[in-house]
Design a protein around this motif. Structure first.
Motif, PDB file in Angstrom:
ATOM      1  N   HIS A  40       0.892  -1.120  -0.042  1.00  0.00           N
ATOM      2  CA  HIS A  40       0.107  -0.178  -0.061  1.00  0.00           C
ATOM      3  C   HIS A  40       0.812   1.274  -0.063  1.00  0.00           C
ATOM      4  CE1 HIS A  40      -3.336  -2.572   0.854  1.00  0.00           C
ATOM      5  NE2 HIS A  40      -2.739  -2.890   1.844  1.00  0.00           N
ATOM      6  N   VAL A  41       2.282   1.055   0.001  1.00  0.00           N
ATOM      7  CA  VAL A  41       3.010   2.370   0.132  1.00  0.00           C
ATOM      8  C   VAL A  41       4.123   2.229  -0.902  1.00  0.00           C
ATOM      9  CG1 VAL A  41       4.700   3.585   1.602  1.00  0.00           C
ATOM     10  CG2 VAL A  41       2.745   2.200   2.532  1.00  0.00           C
ATOM     11  N   THR A  42       4.432   3.329  -1.553  1.00  0.00           N
ATOM     12  CA  THR A  42       5.504   3.346  -2.570  1.00  0.00           C
ATOM     13  C   THR A  42       6.706   3.834  -1.928  1.00  0.00           C
ATOM     14  OG1 THR A  42       5.004   5.582  -3.428  1.00  0.00           O
ATOM     15  CG2 THR A  42       3.952   3.606  -4.618  1.00  0.00           C
ATOM     16  N   TYR A  43       7.835   3.586  -2.413  1.00  0.00           N
ATOM     17  CA  TYR A  43       9.315   3.849  -1.838  1.00  0.00           C
ATOM     18  C   TYR A  43      10.006   4.677  -2.856  1.00  0.00           C
ATOM     19  CZ  TYR A  43       7.789   0.678   1.755  1.00  0.00           C
ATOM     20  OH  TYR A  43       6.718   0.085   2.725  1.00  0.00           O
ATOM     21  N   GLU A  44      10.681   5.696  -2.788  1.00  0.00           N
ATOM     22  CA  GLU A  44      11.673   6.279  -3.754  1.00  0.00           C
ATOM     23  C   GLU A  44      12.778   6.627  -3.223  1.00  0.00           C
ATOM     24  OE1 GLU A  44       9.594   9.442  -5.587  1.00  0.00           O
ATOM     25  OE2 GLU A  44       7.863   8.499  -5.733  1.00  0.00           O
ATOM     26  N   VAL A  45      14.105   5.817  -3.754  1.00  0.00           N
ATOM     27  CA  VAL A  45      15.381   6.101  -3.442  1.00  0.00           C
ATOM     28  C   VAL A  45      15.901   7.474  -4.139  1.00  0.00           C
ATOM     29  CG1 VAL A  45      17.500   5.168  -2.926  1.00  0.00           C
ATOM     30  CG2 VAL A  45      15.437   3.900  -2.471  1.00  0.00           C
ATOM     31  N   GLY A  46      16.277   8.477  -3.409  1.00  0.00           N
ATOM     32  CA  GLY A  46      16.676   9.655  -4.196  1.00  0.00           C
ATOM     33  C   GLY A  46      18.273   9.888  -3.834  1.00  0.00           C
ATOM     34  N   GLU A  47      18.633  11.023  -4.208  1.00  0.00           N
ATOM     35  CA  GLU A  47      19.973  11.494  -3.677  1.00  0.00           C
ATOM     36  C   GLU A  47      19.782  11.993  -2.173  1.00  0.00           C
ATOM     37  OE1 GLU A  47      22.804  12.201  -5.209  1.00  0.00           O
ATOM     38  OE2 GLU A  47      22.176  11.035  -6.739  1.00  0.00           O
ATOM     39  N   GLY A  48      20.620  11.166  -1.391  1.00  0.00           N
ATOM     40  CA  GLY A  48      20.502  11.466   0.155  1.00  0.00           C
ATOM     41  C   GLY A  48      19.219  11.197   0.850  1.00  0.00           C
ATOM     42  N   CYS A  49      18.351  10.559   0.303  1.00  0.00           N
ATOM     43  CA  CYS A  49      17.048  10.597   1.049  1.00  0.00           C
ATOM     44  C   CYS A  49      16.089   9.361   0.524  1.00  0.00           C
ATOM     45  CB  CYS A  49      16.139  11.905   1.063  1.00  0.00           C
ATOM     46  SG  CYS A  49      15.431  12.231  -0.391  1.00  0.00           S
ATOM     47  N   ILE A  50      15.314   8.792   1.255  1.00  0.00           N
ATOM     48  CA  ILE A  50      14.170   8.009   0.938  1.00  0.00           C
ATOM     49  C   ILE A  50      12.913   8.538   1.152  1.00  0.00           C
ATOM     50  CG2 ILE A  50      13.463   5.612   1.246  1.00  0.00           C
ATOM     51  CD1 ILE A  50      16.047   4.858   2.165  1.00  0.00           C
ATOM     52  N   SER A  51      11.947   8.385   0.335  1.00  0.00           N
ATOM     53  CA  SER A  51      10.620   9.142   0.566  1.00  0.00           C
ATOM     54  C   SER A  51       9.751   8.085   0.471  1.00  0.00           C
ATOM     55  CB  SER A  51      10.233  10.040  -0.396  1.00  0.00           C
ATOM     56  OG  SER A  51      10.227   9.731  -1.828  1.00  0.00           O
ATOM     57  N   VAL A  52       8.763   8.216   1.463  1.00  0.00           N
ATOM     58  CA  VAL A  52       7.649   7.056   1.383  1.00  0.00           C
ATOM     59  C   VAL A  52       6.268   7.653   1.098  1.00  0.00           C
ATOM     60  CG1 VAL A  52       6.539   5.332   2.894  1.00  0.00           C
ATOM     61  CG2 VAL A  52       9.049   5.930   3.044  1.00  0.00           C
ATOM     62  N   GLN A  53       5.476   7.150   0.298  1.00  0.00           N
ATOM     63  CA  GLN A  53       4.164   7.780  -0.069  1.00  0.00           C
ATOM     64  C   GLN A  53       3.354   6.828  -0.047  1.00  0.00           C
ATOM     65  OE1 GLN A  53       3.656  11.067  -0.489  1.00  0.00           O
ATOM     66  NE2 GLN A  53       5.900  11.426   0.157  1.00  0.00           N
ATOM     67  N   PRO A  54       1.975   7.203   0.278  1.00  0.00           N
ATOM     68  CA  PRO A  54       0.697   6.004  -0.023  1.00  0.00           C
ATOM     69  C   PRO A  54       0.767   5.964  -1.349  1.00  0.00           C
ATOM     70  CG  PRO A  54      -0.087   8.156   0.837  1.00  0.00           C
ATOM     71  CD  PRO A  54       1.476   8.449   0.909  1.00  0.00           C
ATOM     72  N   ALA A  55       0.504   4.477  -1.764  1.00  0.00           N
ATOM     73  CA  ALA A  55       0.012   4.179  -3.146  1.00  0.00           C
ATOM     74  C   ALA A  55      -1.206   4.694  -3.572  1.00  0.00           C
ATOM     75  CB  ALA A  55       0.382   2.857  -3.329  1.00  0.00           C
ATOM     76  N   ASN A  56      -2.382   4.900  -2.664  1.00  0.00           N
ATOM     77  CA  ASN A  56      -3.590   5.501  -3.166  1.00  0.00           C
ATOM     78  C   ASN A  56      -4.138   5.969  -1.992  1.00  0.00           C
ATOM     79  OD1 ASN A  56      -4.515   3.175  -1.586  1.00  0.00           O
ATOM     80  ND2 ASN A  56      -4.549   1.875  -3.292  1.00  0.00           N
ATOM     81  N   ASP A  57      -5.469   6.647  -2.098  1.00  0.00           N
ATOM     82  CA  ASP A  57      -6.260   7.263  -0.940  1.00  0.00           C
ATOM     83  C   ASP A  57      -7.076   6.166  -0.148  1.00  0.00           C
ATOM     84  OD1 ASP A  57      -5.037   9.661  -1.708  1.00  0.00           O
ATOM     85  OD2 ASP A  57      -6.683  10.122  -3.098  1.00  0.00           O
ATOM     86  N   SER A  58      -6.631   5.134  -0.142  1.00  0.00           N
ATOM     87  CA  SER A  58      -7.574   3.991   0.658  1.00  0.00           C
ATOM     88  C   SER A  58      -6.925   4.486   2.182  1.00  0.00           C
ATOM     89  CB  SER A  58      -7.177   2.803   0.346  1.00  0.00           C
ATOM     90  OG  SER A  58      -5.820   2.286   0.788  1.00  0.00           O
ATOM     91  N   LYS A  59      -7.883   3.931   3.312  1.00  0.00           N
ATOM     92  CA  LYS A  59      -7.656   4.044   4.542  1.00  0.00           C
ATOM     93  C   LYS A  59      -6.403   3.144   5.153  1.00  0.00           C
ATOM     94  CE  LYS A  59      -9.812   3.906   9.196  1.00  0.00           C
ATOM     95  NZ  LYS A  59     -11.188   3.864   9.704  1.00  0.00           N
ATOM     96  N   GLN A  60      -6.312   2.207   4.257  1.00  0.00           N
ATOM     97  CA  GLN A  60      -5.470   1.176   4.794  1.00  0.00           C
ATOM     98  C   GLN A  60      -3.839   1.859   4.434  1.00  0.00           C
ATOM     99  OE1 GLN A  60      -5.724  -2.725   3.304  1.00  0.00           O
ATOM    100  NE2 GLN A  60      -4.471  -3.673   5.099  1.00  0.00           N
TER     101      GLN A  60
END
Length: 177
Positions: A40-60
């Motif tokens: 349910h979550v997407t992970y992006e590894v960038g320059e000097g950081c890792i960002s975590v974002q929800p994959a959709n707008d669901s409650k879970q």
């Protein structure tokens, strides 16, 4: 919006992170840790950081967002600094000694308690009444500390037992005559 989840996890120098096959792998000076990724979550590894974002707008997805970000932060902190828990033993005759991959506890039972130290955990006993548990995995360090504490929890009348450093033991008054 998750206040914790919005913040990216800062990756210090000397630490590398990679996402592959549904796992996040973080390598640092103290070792390597992996985390299986939530769907349910997407992970992006960038320059000097890792960002975590929800994959959709669901409650879970929103529920997993902050927790997954905290788990990623725990990986980065573990491979750079590591984690330590300190246990203190109170009681007459209660003591602990580290012997190789075993911890020998004398806790007032008719026998000594031999605790086998798991892989990836290091236990030191600077003195007879202090146990230092350290490792790179926060969950494993906490679990080992809880298992050792379970042998003799602090009792409220005299305060005898194994407690975490800084833990407050609520004391009860003894019986009146």
């Amino acid at each position: 919006m998750s206040r914790i989840g919005k913040k990216p996890v800062v990756v210090p120098g000397g630490v590398t992170a990679a996402v592959a096959d549904g796992t996040l792998t973080v390598k640092g000076p103290k070792g390597t840790l992996t985390l299986s990724l939530a769907d349910h979550v997407t992970y992006e590894v960038g320059e000097g950081c890792i960002s975590v974002q929800p994959a959709n707008d669901s409650k879970q997805a929103r529920a997993f967002w902050g927790m997954q970000r905290t788990l990623v932060q725990n990986l980065v902190t573990g491979v750079t600094e590591g984690y330590t828990k300190v246990l203190e033993i109170n009681g007459v005759g209660y003591r602990a000694t580290a012997q190789g991959k075993n911890l020998k506890l004398q806790l007032g039972y008719s026998h000594d308690v031999d605790f086998a130290v798991p892989e990836g955990i290091e236990i030191k006993t600077p003195d007879n009444t202090t146990i230092e548990i350290s490792g790179i995995d926060k969950q494993k360090v906490g679990q080992v500390a809880a298992e050792i504490r379970r042998w003799r929890k602090p009792e409220p009348y005299k305060g005898k037992g194994i407690k975490y450093r800084g833990e407050f033991i609520f004391r009860k008054e003894g019986k009146k005559k």
